[in-house]
Design a protein around this motif. Structure first.
Motif, PDB file in Angstrom:
ATOM      1  N   ILE A  69     -37.387   3.097 -29.577  1.00 29.20           N
ATOM      2  CA  ILE A  69     -35.980   2.705 -29.653  1.00 29.20           C
ATOM      3  C   ILE A  69     -35.839   1.279 -29.130  1.00 29.20           C
ATOM      4  O   ILE A  69     -36.525   0.872 -28.190  1.00 29.20           O
ATOM      5  N   GLY A  70     -34.957   0.536 -29.760  1.00 31.13           N
ATOM      6  CA  GLY A  70     -34.705  -0.838 -29.331  1.00 31.13           C
ATOM      7  C   GLY A  70     -33.455  -0.928 -28.487  1.00 31.13           C
ATOM      8  O   GLY A  70     -32.831   0.079 -28.126  1.00 31.13           O
ATOM      9  N   LEU A  71     -33.081  -2.157 -28.155  1.00 34.05           N
ATOM     10  CA  LEU A  71     -31.884  -2.382 -27.356  1.00 34.05           C
ATOM     11  C   LEU A  71     -30.670  -2.363 -28.279  1.00 34.05           C
ATOM     12  O   LEU A  71     -30.022  -3.366 -28.521  1.00 34.05           O
ATOM     13  N   ASN A  72     -30.369  -1.168 -28.799  1.00 30.72           N
ATOM     14  CA  ASN A  72     -29.281  -0.987 -29.750  1.00 30.72           C
ATOM     15  C   ASN A  72     -28.509   0.280 -29.406  1.00 30.72           C
ATOM     16  O   ASN A  72     -28.600   0.766 -28.270  1.00 30.72           O
ATOM     17  N   ILE A  73     -27.810   0.840 -30.383  1.00 30.68           N
ATOM     18  CA  ILE A  73     -26.990   2.021 -30.131  1.00 30.68           C
ATOM     19  C   ILE A  73     -27.824   3.211 -29.667  1.00 30.68           C
ATOM     20  O   ILE A  73     -27.347   4.054 -28.894  1.00 30.68           O
ATOM     21  N   ASP A  74     -29.096   3.295 -30.097  1.00 29.91           N
ATOM     22  CA  ASP A  74     -29.970   4.388 -29.658  1.00 29.91           C
ATOM     23  C   ASP A  74     -30.207   4.321 -28.151  1.00 29.91           C
ATOM     24  O   ASP A  74     -30.164   5.340 -27.449  1.00 29.91           O
ATOM     25  N   PHE A  75     -30.479   3.124 -27.659  1.00 31.49           N
ATOM     26  CA  PHE A  75     -30.730   2.942 -26.222  1.00 31.49           C
ATOM     27  C   PHE A  75     -29.484   3.256 -25.413  1.00 31.49           C
ATOM     28  O   PHE A  75     -29.533   3.990 -24.422  1.00 31.49           O
ATOM     29  N   TRP A  76     -28.341   2.723 -25.825  1.00 34.09           N
ATOM     30  CA  TRP A  76     -27.114   2.908 -25.054  1.00 34.09           C
ATOM     31  C   TRP A  76     -26.613   4.345 -25.103  1.00 34.09           C
ATOM     32  O   TRP A  76     -26.041   4.847 -24.129  1.00 34.09           O
ATOM     33  N   SER A  77     -26.818   5.042 -26.223  1.00 35.79           N
ATOM     34  CA  SER A  77     -26.423   6.455 -26.282  1.00 35.79           C
ATOM     35  C   SER A  77     -27.278   7.298 -25.345  1.00 35.79           C
ATOM     36  O   SER A  77     -26.787   8.250 -24.721  1.00 35.79           O
ATOM     37  N   THR A  78     -28.567   6.945 -25.233  1.00 35.43           N
ATOM     38  CA  THR A  78     -29.455   7.670 -24.321  1.00 35.43           C
ATOM     39  C   THR A  78     -29.059   7.435 -22.869  1.00 35.43           C
ATOM     40  O   THR A  78     -29.002   8.376 -22.071  1.00 35.43           O
ATOM     41  N   ILE A  79     -28.788   6.178 -22.518  1.00 29.46           N
ATOM     42  CA  ILE A  79     -28.379   5.861 -21.144  1.00 29.46           C
ATOM     43  C   ILE A  79     -27.042   6.527 -20.817  1.00 29.46           C
ATOM     44  O   ILE A  79     -26.865   7.114 -19.742  1.00 29.46           O
ATOM     45  N   TYR A  80     -26.101   6.454 -21.749  1.00 21.18           N
ATOM     46  CA  TYR A  80     -24.791   7.062 -21.526  1.00 21.18           C
ATOM     47  C   TYR A  80     -24.916   8.573 -21.349  1.00 21.18           C
ATOM     48  O   TYR A  80     -24.335   9.155 -20.417  1.00 21.18           O
ATOM     49  N   GLY A  81     -25.664   9.229 -22.239  1.00 20.25           N
ATOM     50  CA  GLY A  81     -25.821  10.673 -22.145  1.00 20.25           C
ATOM     51  C   GLY A  81     -26.510  11.104 -20.864  1.00 20.25           C
ATOM     52  O   GLY A  81     -26.132  12.113 -20.247  1.00 20.25           O
ATOM     53  N   GLY A  82     -27.521  10.332 -20.430  1.00 22.27           N
ATOM     54  CA  GLY A  82     -28.259  10.703 -19.226  1.00 22.27           C
ATOM     55  C   GLY A  82     -27.500  10.438 -17.943  1.00 22.27           C
ATOM     56  O   GLY A  82     -27.382  11.313 -17.085  1.00 22.27           O
ATOM     57  N   VAL A  83     -26.959   9.223 -17.813  1.00 21.58           N
ATOM     58  CA  VAL A  83     -26.311   8.824 -16.565  1.00 21.58           C
ATOM     59  C   VAL A  83     -24.921   9.434 -16.437  1.00 21.58           C
ATOM     60  O   VAL A  83     -24.584  10.044 -15.418  1.00 21.58           O
ATOM     61  N   VAL A  84     -24.093   9.276 -17.486  1.00 19.55           N
ATOM     62  CA  VAL A  84     -22.698   9.695 -17.391  1.00 19.55           C
ATOM     63  C   VAL A  84     -22.544  11.208 -17.566  1.00 19.55           C
ATOM     64  O   VAL A  84     -21.956  11.881 -16.723  1.00 19.55           O
ATOM     65  N   CYS A  85     -23.091  11.744 -18.662  1.00 20.89           N
ATOM     66  CA  CYS A  85     -22.834  13.157 -18.995  1.00 20.89           C
ATOM     67  C   CYS A  85     -23.726  14.127 -18.225  1.00 20.89           C
ATOM     68  O   CYS A  85     -23.236  15.116 -17.684  1.00 20.89           O
ATOM     69  N   SER A  86     -25.033  13.856 -18.178  1.00 23.97           N
ATOM     70  CA  SER A  86     -25.930  14.764 -17.468  1.00 23.97           C
ATOM     71  C   SER A  86     -26.017  14.454 -15.985  1.00 23.97           C
ATOM     72  O   SER A  86     -26.609  15.227 -15.233  1.00 23.97           O
ATOM     73  N   GLY A  87     -25.439  13.344 -15.543  1.00 24.31           N
ATOM     74  CA  GLY A  87     -25.457  12.979 -14.140  1.00 24.31           C
ATOM     75  C   GLY A  87     -24.086  13.049 -13.499  1.00 24.31           C
ATOM     76  O   GLY A  87     -23.757  13.993 -12.787  1.00 24.31           O
ATOM     77  N   LEU A  88     -23.233  12.056 -13.781  1.00 29.94           N
ATOM     78  CA  LEU A  88     -21.940  11.942 -13.122  1.00 29.94           C
ATOM     79  C   LEU A  88     -21.011  13.111 -13.451  1.00 29.94           C
ATOM     80  O   LEU A  88     -20.391  13.697 -12.551  1.00 29.94           O
ATOM     81  N   ILE A  89     -20.911  13.475 -14.733  1.00 29.47           N
ATOM     82  CA  ILE A  89     -19.974  14.538 -15.121  1.00 29.47           C
ATOM     83  C   ILE A  89     -20.412  15.893 -14.572  1.00 29.47           C
ATOM     84  O   ILE A  89     -19.576  16.707 -14.154  1.00 29.47           O
ATOM     85  N   ILE A  90     -21.721  16.149 -14.556  1.00 30.56           N
ATOM     86  CA  ILE A  90     -22.205  17.410 -13.973  1.00 30.56           C
ATOM     87  C   ILE A  90     -21.832  17.476 -12.491  1.00 30.56           C
ATOM     88  O   ILE A  90     -21.412  18.522 -11.985  1.00 30.56           O
ATOM     89  N   PHE A  91     -21.965  16.348 -11.792  1.00 30.99           N
ATOM     90  CA  PHE A  91     -21.586  16.310 -10.378  1.00 30.99           C
ATOM     91  C   PHE A  91     -20.091  16.588 -10.210  1.00 30.99           C
ATOM     92  O   PHE A  91     -19.669  17.329  -9.312  1.00 30.99           O
ATOM     93  N   ILE A  92     -19.261  15.994 -11.073  1.00 33.52           N
ATOM     94  CA  ILE A  92     -17.811  16.229 -11.020  1.00 33.52           C
ATOM     95  C   ILE A  92     -17.497  17.701 -11.250  1.00 33.52           C
ATOM     96  O   ILE A  92     -16.676  18.310 -10.540  1.00 33.52           O
ATOM     97  N   GLN A  93     -18.149  18.306 -12.228  1.00 32.74           N
ATOM     98  CA  GLN A  93     -17.891  19.719 -12.514  1.00 32.74           C
ATOM     99  C   GLN A  93     -18.303  20.612 -11.352  1.00 32.74           C
ATOM    100  O   GLN A  93     -17.604  21.580 -11.031  1.00 32.74           O
TER     101      GLN A  93
END
Length: 367
Positions: free
Chosen positions: A245-269
């Motif tokens: 994957i390059g520095l494109n939508i694939d990279f940013w979707s992976t970072i967003y899904g990992g950090v925000v959804c599987s990290g921050l949002i899980i902590f909030i829940q």
């Protein structure tokens, strides 16, 4: 005085605001992953990378914050975590995101609302939940489950006419959309993922009793689930280019899904579950359904089928009937415990009153 009142108001509704933000975060997840898949990223590679990122982000928090409460990891416990990871990540999410290639973000967001009903049905089968049809609470839970499942059947088997778009989309997500012709295949994958997701919620409750370290358990599931997804991806995807994957939508979707959804949002829940309970957390799921439908139709110009609209409304009605019944059950349980405590305290007081005079009489008799 006004700032103080504002602070008190924010403190009172802090869980509500956090859960609303969490649902907004999930809403963006649907579209950023859809854009990434249309760009050419393999969904199974995405799941693998996303959970490796989530595990790396959560590892330091789990290590330092749960050093004193984290139990020793035995072989039996690791096997249990392996199965839990398979249900929550390796199997469920691979089916779930693969179905996005055949359906739409609106359909997936609506189907998530059925997890509460499916979990309730499985809990009854395993005798973890009591269903009493003689009171309004039990009738609401049963009716809500049936209504919700009826909505799922409508969304799966009936597409209906396309709702005409009011204008041109503001944003266009490019990619080959011809793969979406197999709506039935996507529906089966989505329903299957919701069923395994429901089983995961029930098994998670058992595991947390033996491993009461939520951050550590989430970290383990991220790493083990990522490894399971990697093995599955190697079997079904033989092209090495899929892993690049390059520095494109694939990279940013992976970072967003990992950090925000599987990290921050899980902590909030987890925090909101501890403060308000799981029923409170589940009640916010329809918010992402509404947001996804609005963005998909008005902003992205997604095709919206009448069957999805009707079925989604039915699912939400059934969900709130079920949640009302569960909430009333909790209230009744608390009142019953308080009444039992008051009765027990009253009996102890009566015993004390009976014993005390007899001691005084004994003392007088001795004198």
């Amino acid at each position: 005085m006004a700032p103080l009142a504002c602070c008190n108001l924010c403190r009172k509704f802090k869980p509500h605001l956090l859960m609303a933000l969490a649902q907004i975060g999930y809403t963006f997840l649907y579209f950023i992953t859809e854009a990434s898949f249309n760009h050419g990223m393999n969904p199974h590679v995405y799941i693998t990378y996303r959970h490796i990122v989530a595990g790396l982000v959560m590892l330091p928090f789990a290590y330092f914050l749960e050093r004193k409460i984290r139990p020793q990891l035995t072989l039996y416990l690791f096997v249990e975590i392996f199965i839990l990871s398979l249900l929550g990540v390796g199997l469920t999410l691979n089916m779930y995101f693969a179905s996005l290639r055949y359906t739409s973000p609106t359909f997936l967001a609506s189907m998530v609302n059925t997890i509460a009903s499916l979990t309730f049905v499985i809990a009854i089968v395993l005798r973890l939940e009591v269903l009493d049809l003689r009171n309004p609470r039990g009738m609401a839970k049963a009716l809500g489950t049936l209504v919700s499942l009826a909505g799922v059947m409508m969304m799966t088997l009936y597409k209906g006419p396309i709702v005409r778009n009011l204008g041109h989309p503001l944003i266009h997500i490019g990619g080959n959309t011809s793969v979406r012709e197999d709506w039935l295949k996507g529906s089966i994958l989505t329903v299957g993922s919701c069923i395994t997701w429901s089983i995961w919620y029930i098994m998670q409750a058992y595991t947390l009793k033996r491993y009461p370290a939520q951050l550590s358990l989430t970290t383990w599931m991220s790493f083990v689930g990522g490894a399971q997804s990697a093995v599955f991806t190697v079997i079904v995807e033989h092209k090495r280019a899929a892993w690049t994957i390059g520095l494109n939508i694939d990279f940013w979707s992976t970072i967003y899904g990992g950090v925000v959804c599987s990290g921050l949002i899980i902590f909030i829940q987890l925090w909101c579950t501890q403060e308000k309970g799981p029923v409170f957390v589940t009640m916010f799921n329809p918010l992402s359904t509404i947001l996804v439908a609005v963005l998909a139709y008005f902003v992205l110009g997604e095709k919206l089928y009448m069957g999805s609209i009707i079925g989604g409304v039915i699912v939400i009605i059934g969900l709130y009937l079920l949640l009302w019944g569960k909430d009333e059950d909790q209230i009744a349980r608390v009142e019953s415990e308080e009444q039992s405590y008051s009765t027990s305290k009253g009996r102890d007081a009566e015993k004390l009153q009976v014993i005390t005079p007899s001691l005084r009489e004994l003392s007088k008799a001795e004198h």
